[in-house]
Scaffold this motif. Structure first.
Motif, short mmCIF file in Angstrom:
data_model
loop_
_atom_site.label_atom_id
_atom_site.label_comp_id
_atom_site.label_asym_id
_atom_site.label_seq_id
_atom_site.Cartn_x
_atom_site.Cartn_y
_atom_site.Cartn_z
N TRP A 1 41.93 43.02 42.24
CA TRP A 1 42.95 42.78 41.21
C TRP A 1 42.90 41.36 40.69
O TRP A 1 42.93 41.12 39.48
CB TRP A 1 44.35 43.08 41.76
N ARG A 2 42.82 40.37 41.60
CA ARG A 2 42.84 38.96 41.20
C ARG A 2 41.62 38.63 40.35
O ARG A 2 41.71 37.89 39.36
CB ARG A 2 42.90 38.09 42.44
N THR A 3 40.46 39.14 40.72
CA THR A 3 39.24 38.88 39.97
C THR A 3 39.34 39.45 38.56
O THR A 3 38.97 38.78 37.57
CB THR A 3 38.02 39.48 40.69
N GLU A 4 39.84 40.67 38.43
CA GLU A 4 40.00 41.28 37.11
C GLU A 4 41.02 40.51 36.28
O GLU A 4 40.80 40.28 35.09
CB GLU A 4 40.42 42.74 37.27
N ARG A 5 42.10 40.13 36.90
CA ARG A 5 43.14 39.39 36.18
C ARG A 5 42.62 38.04 35.70
O ARG A 5 42.84 37.65 34.54
CB ARG A 5 44.35 39.20 37.10
N ASP A 6 41.92 37.31 36.56
CA ASP A 6 41.45 35.98 36.19
C ASP A 6 40.46 36.02 35.04
O ASP A 6 40.38 35.07 34.24
CB ASP A 6 40.81 35.28 37.40
N GLY B 1 41.28 28.40 47.99
CA GLY B 1 41.39 29.63 47.22
C GLY B 1 41.55 29.31 45.75
O GLY B 1 40.68 29.61 44.95
N HIS B 2 42.66 28.68 45.40
CA HIS B 2 42.85 28.23 44.02
C HIS B 2 41.78 27.21 43.67
O HIS B 2 41.17 27.28 42.60
CB HIS B 2 44.25 27.63 43.89
N THR B 3 41.57 26.25 44.55
CA THR B 3 40.44 25.31 44.50
C THR B 3 39.93 25.14 45.92
O THR B 3 40.65 25.40 46.89
CB THR B 3 40.84 23.93 43.93
N PRO B 4 38.68 24.70 46.08
CA PRO B 4 38.12 24.59 47.45
C PRO B 4 38.71 23.45 48.27
O PRO B 4 38.68 23.49 49.50
CB PRO B 4 36.62 24.37 47.20
N PHE C 1 38.62 28.78 38.91
CA PHE C 1 38.10 27.44 38.70
C PHE C 1 36.87 27.24 39.59
O PHE C 1 36.69 27.96 40.58
CB PHE C 1 39.16 26.39 39.02
N PRO C 2 36.01 26.26 39.29
CA PRO C 2 34.81 26.04 40.11
C PRO C 2 35.16 25.89 41.59
O PRO C 2 36.01 25.08 41.96
CB PRO C 2 34.23 24.75 39.54
N GLY C 3 34.51 26.69 42.42
CA GLY C 3 34.75 26.63 43.86
C GLY C 3 35.93 27.46 44.32
O GLY C 3 36.18 27.57 45.52
N GLY C 4 36.67 28.05 43.38
CA GLY C 4 37.79 28.91 43.76
C GLY C 4 37.28 30.21 44.37
O GLY C 4 36.14 30.62 44.17
N SER C 5 38.13 30.88 45.14
CA SER C 5 37.70 32.09 45.84
C SER C 5 38.90 32.99 46.10
O SER C 5 39.86 32.57 46.76
CB SER C 5 37.02 31.73 47.17
N THR C 6 38.83 34.22 45.62
CA THR C 6 39.91 35.17 45.88
C THR C 6 40.00 35.51 47.36
O THR C 6 41.10 35.67 47.91
CB THR C 6 39.72 36.45 45.06
N ASP D 1 49.49 24.90 44.40
CA ASP D 1 49.16 26.05 43.55
C ASP D 1 48.45 27.13 44.36
O ASP D 1 47.38 27.61 43.97
CB ASP D 1 48.29 25.62 42.38
N THR D 2 49.01 27.50 45.48
CA THR D 2 48.41 28.51 46.33
C THR D 2 49.07 29.86 46.08
O THR D 2 48.44 30.80 45.60
CB THR D 2 48.54 28.11 47.81
#
Length: 300
Positions: free
Chosen positions: A249-254, A150-153, A182-187, A168-169
């Motif tokens: 929410w997370r996408t908008e915040r990031d 999620g934070h990273t793949p 970050f690259p490969g991250g996913s909400t 960092d989860t």
């Protein structure tokens, strides 16, 4: 069930929690996410924080068997390679293994291309690549590697006794969740990861990788919360929060967040497992690359 001894060591410059986790019966230990000090004003690396971990290990009589990384951090440099060299230098001690999740190769390749790092500088940086749900023994304790993307793949967590070190989860309940841009991250992956963590027994303890105490709420950083605390009070992910709501929410915040202050230095050192670039001349200088962006026309 015997529980481990846990030393939570906070590094205030990067707000990072480092952990020494030991079996009380055998004194076998691991160190999770150790920090190498870096002063961006002078581009100077030092080892005061890592030396503090070594002093604690010596004082307690621990034998460090593994140095565990949860992921390639973008906000601090890892002290894993330095600690390994120090821990295996005295009395012919067995070299502790630097460990990370098995997906690290793709992360290394991505950032090696970005920063012009040769393959032979990073391909053997980690001694052990851990499988999902791989189990090993820390003295008489059982430890388990858990894939927590999620934070990273490539992100891994470590379950030791009734304690999960989640990197960092997710953060403490009044801080919430980690960024996913970050690259490969996913909400969506982070939501699934949080759901997995929250399915652990309510009394299990979650140890986070960072803490940023909210102003006016509490002054001191804290390392841990229970699963019950998280499911009831996590400001982003408590029980009842839908995946669609969190992802939106997370996408908008990031999209509003600046890049971490030590992003470029951290990634170049961390894909090497904490090894530094070779000196460029007799003065001992070592070089890291800093990308430049040109705005307002062609580069000249």
């Amino acid at each position: 069930m015997t529980e481990p001894i846990i030393h939570a060591c906070f590094e205030p410059q990067t707000s990072t929690w480092q952990y020494i986790v030991a079996d009380p019966a055998t004194k076998a230990a691991v160190i999770i996410d150790p920090v190498l000090d870096f002063d961006p004003a002078t581009s100077t690396i030092s080892t005061e924080t890592a030396d503090g971990l070594l002093a604690l290990v010596s004082e307690q009589g621990y034998t460090v068997e593994r140095l565990l990384e949860t992921h390639v951090h973008a906000d601090h440099l890892t002290a894993a390679k330095y600690l390994q060299s120090r821990l295996s230098a005295d009395d012919g001690a067995r070299k502790p293994q630097i460990c990370i999740g098995k997906r690290i190769g793709k992360v290394q390749e991505r950032f090696a291309r970005r920063y012009g790092i040769a393959k032979d500088e990073y391909e053997s940086a980690f001694d052990t690549l851990l499988d999902d749900d791989e189990i090993w023994h820390l003295g008489q304790l059982e430890a388990k590697a858990m894939h927590l993307p999620g934070h990273t793949p490539d992100h891994m967590g470590y379950l030791i006794g009734k304690n999960i070190f989640c990197g960092d989860t997710i953060f403490n309940p009044d801080v919430g969740s980690a960024r996913c841009d970050f690259p490969g991250g996913s909400t969506a992956d982070l939501y699934a990861t949080a759901t997995r963590l929250f399915s652990l027994p309510e009394t299990y303890t979650i140890y986070t990788g960072h803490d940023y105490p909210p102003s006016g709420v509490r002054d001191a950083p804290q390392a841990r919360s229970t699963v019950a605390d998280q499911t009831r009070h996590n400001k982003h992910l408590k029980t009842g929060t839908s995946e669609a709501e969190f992802v939106r929410w997370r996408t908008e915040r990031d999209s509003t967040l600046a890049e971490p202050r030590l992003l470029h230095q951290s990634l170049q050192v961390n894909i090497r497992g904490g090894s530094l670039p070779a000196p460029t001349d007799g003065a001992g200088d070592r070089l890291l690359h800093v990308p430049l962006k040109v705005v307002g026309g062609r580069a000249w």
